[in-house]
Design an enzyme around this catalytic site. Structure first.
Site, PDB file in Angstrom:
ATOM      1  N   LYS A 111      60.148 -17.195 -54.950  1.00 16.81           N
ATOM      2  CA  LYS A 111      59.921 -18.642 -55.034  1.00 16.81           C
ATOM      3  C   LYS A 111      61.217 -19.360 -55.401  1.00 16.81           C
ATOM      4  CE  LYS A 111      55.796 -20.178 -56.860  1.00 16.81           C
ATOM      5  NZ  LYS A 111      54.815 -20.229 -57.989  1.00 16.81           N
TER       6      LYS A 111
HETATM    7  C1  E4P Z   1      51.834 -21.981 -57.962  1.00 14.79           C
HETATM    8  O1  E4P Z   1      52.595 -21.505 -57.139  1.00 14.79           O
HETATM    9  C2  E4P Z   1      52.198 -23.134 -58.788  1.00 14.79           C
HETATM   10  O2  E4P Z   1      53.281 -22.829 -59.600  1.00 14.79           O
HETATM   11  C3  E4P Z   1      50.987 -23.600 -59.577  1.00 14.79           C
HETATM   12  O3  E4P Z   1      49.894 -23.709 -58.707  1.00 14.79           O
HETATM   13  C4  E4P Z   1      51.218 -24.896 -60.326  1.00 14.79           C
HETATM   14  O4  E4P Z   1      50.003 -25.360 -60.865  1.00 14.79           O
HETATM   15  P1  E4P Z   1      49.914 -26.503 -61.993  1.00 14.79           P
HETATM   16  O5  E4P Z   1      50.313 -27.799 -61.368  1.00 14.79           O
HETATM   17  O6  E4P Z   1      48.477 -26.502 -62.404  1.00 14.79           O
HETATM   18  O7  E4P Z   1      50.867 -26.104 -63.085  1.00 14.79           O
END
Ligand code: E4P
Length: 286
Positions: A111
Site C-alpha cells: 500500500k
Molecule cells: C483500508 O485499506 C483502509 O486503511 C481502511 O478501510 C480505513 O478505514 P477508516 O476510514 O475506517 O479508518
C-alpha cells in the site's frame, strides 16, 4: 449462501479477527492493514502498555509477524501491507520498504498513499512485479492517476477509495466508488476497485450492487452481516445516501498520471494520522 462476486477482505490488524471472520463467513478472500490498525493489534498494545516502546526495526518485525500469521488464512485477494510514510517521505524510501514488505509473504500487496511520491513508488513497483494497492483515494481524479501510473502492470493493481471518511465530511462517499467503476469500465481492467473505509452493512451491500471487485470490511460489520445470515441486496435495494452527491467527471485515462489533480485534503490528513499512530508505538519517533 450465494457468495458475492465482490471479494471480501478483513480490514484489521489482529489475526484473531481474521480467524473469527472466516469462521462466521466460511471464507475470507483477503486482508488490509494500515499503521493505525497495526498500532491497535493486541500484542502491540500490550507491549506499549507495559512500557516497551519499539525501535523502527522491531516495529517492522512485529508487522511482519502479524501479516505472516494472517497470510495463510486468506484467499487470493492477498494481504495489503502499508509503507510508513509522512509528507516528506520520498518515492525511493517508500519503494525500499515496499520491496522488503513484499518479501514477507507470497500474497502481499504493497500500500502506497495516493500522492505524487506514492504514485512514483507504485510505478517503480509494478515494473519490478510488486503488487500494489493505492490507498487514501478520495476522488475520481486520484483513481485516474492510479490507472495511468500503473499502466502496463502484469498483475492487477488495487485502488482504495475511502467511503466512510467522505461520508464524515457530509459527502456521499459511495459516489466516488460508483464514479470510479464507471470511469474504469472504459479502461483495460488493470486496476481493481477495493472499496475501503466501509462503516455499515448498507455500504457493503451497495458495493455488491456496484460490483466493486473487492471491499475491505471491519470485523464488526462482517459480524453484523453474518448475524443477519449474510443477506445479499435484492432488486428493491436502494442505497440511502445522506451526504452531498459527488458528480461524475469525464476524464481521459490515457493521459499521463501527472496531468491529474491528485491533491485531496483527506489524503494529507490520512497520512498525518497514520504517521502519528505509527510514531506513538516508537521509542524514538522517526
Ligand atoms: C483500508 O485499506 C483502509 O486503511 C481502511 O478501510 C480505513 O478505514 P477508516 O476510514 O475506517 O479508518
Amino acid at each position: 449462501m450465494t457468495r458475492p462476486k465482490t471479494k471480501i477482505l478483513v480490514d484489521g490488524g489482529d489475526p484473531q479477527e481474521t480467524r473469527r471472520a472466516k469462521e462466521l463467513l466460511g471464507f475470507v478472500d483477503g486482508q488490509t492493514t494500515n499503521p493505525s490498525l497495526i498500532a491497535k493489534n493486541p500484542h502491540i498494545k500490550e507491549l506499549i502498555a507495559s512500557g516497551h516502546k519499539l525501535s523502527s526495526r522491531e516495529e517492522m518485525d512485529e508487522y511482519k509477524n502479524i501479516v505472516q500469521t494472517i497470510s495463510p488464512l486468506v484467499g487470493e485477494a492477498g494481504v495489503s501491507i502499508e509503507v510508513f510514510s509522512d509528507e516528506s517521505t520520498s518515492a525511493q524510501v517508500m519503494l525500499s520498504q515496499g520491496q522488503e514488505m513484499f518479501s514477507w509473504i507470497p500474497n502481499a500487496y504493497i500500500k502506497y498513499p495516493c500522492t505524487s511520491e506514492g504514485l512514483r513508488a507504485a510505478q517503480m513497483s509494478v515494473k519490478q512485479g510488486i503488487r500494489v494497492n493505492i490507498t487514501l483515494c478520495f476522488s475520481q481524479q486520484q483513481a485516474a492517476a492510479v490507472y495511468a501510473a500503473t499502466k502496463g502492470t502484469k498483475q492487477p493493481a488495487y485502488v482504495s477509495p475511502f467511503v466512510g471518511r467522505l461520508d464524515d465530511l457530509g459527502q456521499n462517499g459511495m459516489d466516488v466508488v460508483k464514479n470510479i467503476k464507471r470511469m474504469f469500465s472504459k479502461g483495460d481492467g488493470h486496476v481493481l476497485v477495493l472499496a475501503a473505509s466501509i462503516r455499515s452493512l448498507e455500504h457493503l451491500l451497495y458495493c455488491f450492487v456496484l460490483q466493486t471487485e473487492l471491499a475491505t470490511v471491519p470485523a464488526k460489520v462482517l459480524e453484523l452481516w453474518a448475524s443477519k445470515n449474510l443477506p445479499m441486496p435484492d432488486e428493491q435495494f436502494q442505497y440511502k445516501a445522506s451526504g452531498k452527491t459527488i458528480p461524475y467527471q469525464e476524464l481521459d485515462l490515457e493521459q499521463p498520471w501527472e496531468s491529474f489533480d491528485i491533491q485531496h485534503e483527506l489524503t494529507r490528513k490520512g497520512i498525518e494520522k497514520f504517521a502519528a499512530d505509527y510514531r506513538a508505538t516508537l521509542a524514538r519517533p522517526a
